[in-house]
Enzyme design. Sequence first.
Site, PDB file in Angstrom:
ATOM      1  N   SER A  24      -1.961   0.250   9.651  1.00 32.91           N
ATOM      2  CA  SER A  24      -2.500  -0.051   8.263  1.00 32.91           C
ATOM      3  C   SER A  24      -3.789  -1.195   9.490  1.00 32.91           C
ATOM      4  O   SER A  24      -3.850  -1.316  10.175  1.00 32.91           O
ATOM      5  CB  SER A  24      -1.631  -1.284   7.372  1.00 32.91           C
ATOM      6  OG  SER A  24      -2.809  -0.877   6.607  1.00 32.91           O
ATOM      7  N   TYR A  42       3.032  -8.889   6.466  1.00 30.03           N
ATOM      8  CA  TYR A  42       2.605  -7.361   6.072  1.00 30.03           C
ATOM      9  C   TYR A  42       1.119  -7.290   7.336  1.00 30.03           C
ATOM     10  O   TYR A  42       1.146  -6.638   7.929  1.00 30.03           O
ATOM     11  CB  TYR A  42       1.969  -7.202   4.581  1.00 30.03           C
ATOM     12  CG  TYR A  42       1.697  -5.623   5.303  1.00 30.03           C
ATOM     13  CD1 TYR A  42       2.552  -4.123   5.156  1.00 30.03           C
ATOM     14  CD2 TYR A  42       0.726  -5.137   4.927  1.00 30.03           C
ATOM     15  CE1 TYR A  42       2.270  -3.602   4.701  1.00 30.03           C
ATOM     16  CE2 TYR A  42      -0.283  -3.459   5.037  1.00 30.03           C
ATOM     17  CZ  TYR A  42       1.063  -2.742   5.138  1.00 30.03           C
ATOM     18  OH  TYR A  42       0.621  -1.357   5.479  1.00 30.03           O
ATOM     19  N   LYS A  98       1.449  -5.182  10.595  1.00 27.32           N
ATOM     20  CA  LYS A  98       1.013  -3.975  11.690  1.00 27.32           C
ATOM     21  C   LYS A  98       0.128  -5.178  12.328  1.00 27.32           C
ATOM     22  O   LYS A  98      -0.165  -3.916  13.574  1.00 27.32           O
ATOM     23  CB  LYS A  98       0.196  -4.041   9.906  1.00 27.32           C
ATOM     24  CG  LYS A  98       0.632  -3.176   9.410  1.00 27.32           C
ATOM     25  CD  LYS A  98       1.738  -1.902   9.579  1.00 27.32           C
ATOM     26  CE  LYS A  98       2.232  -1.725   8.468  1.00 27.32           C
ATOM     27  NZ  LYS A  98       3.657  -0.709   8.894  1.00 27.32           N
TER      28      LYS A  98
END
Length: 109
Positions: A73, A86, A90
């Site tokens: 991402s 998060y 990533k």
Amino acid sequence: GALSLLANVGGGGVPGGRTVGRDGTPHVKEGFVTTLEMNVVATFNVCRLGAVVMAQNEPDGEGERGVIVNTASIAGLEGQTGQVGYATVKAAILGMTLPLARDLSAVGI
């Protein structure tokens, strides 16, 4: 049939939050670790086990035995407020992918 394509499109984890909440409480460490395991460790595990199977394939005319695709991402480069876990996972997947490709190129993956 043979395994010739592996796509890692995993994601998820526990709800994010700020490193220190507005009330002064720290981010929950266990949630961060769970997010790492669900994304980084799982991606690596699937890659390593899938690569073992692919390495047994008969190479094609160009010497290739299979392909692994990892997705991540933009958060891995530009995480937002409340996305420490998060964004970290990533970024780790981005960082893992090129060395993994270099390692596995020797066996045609």
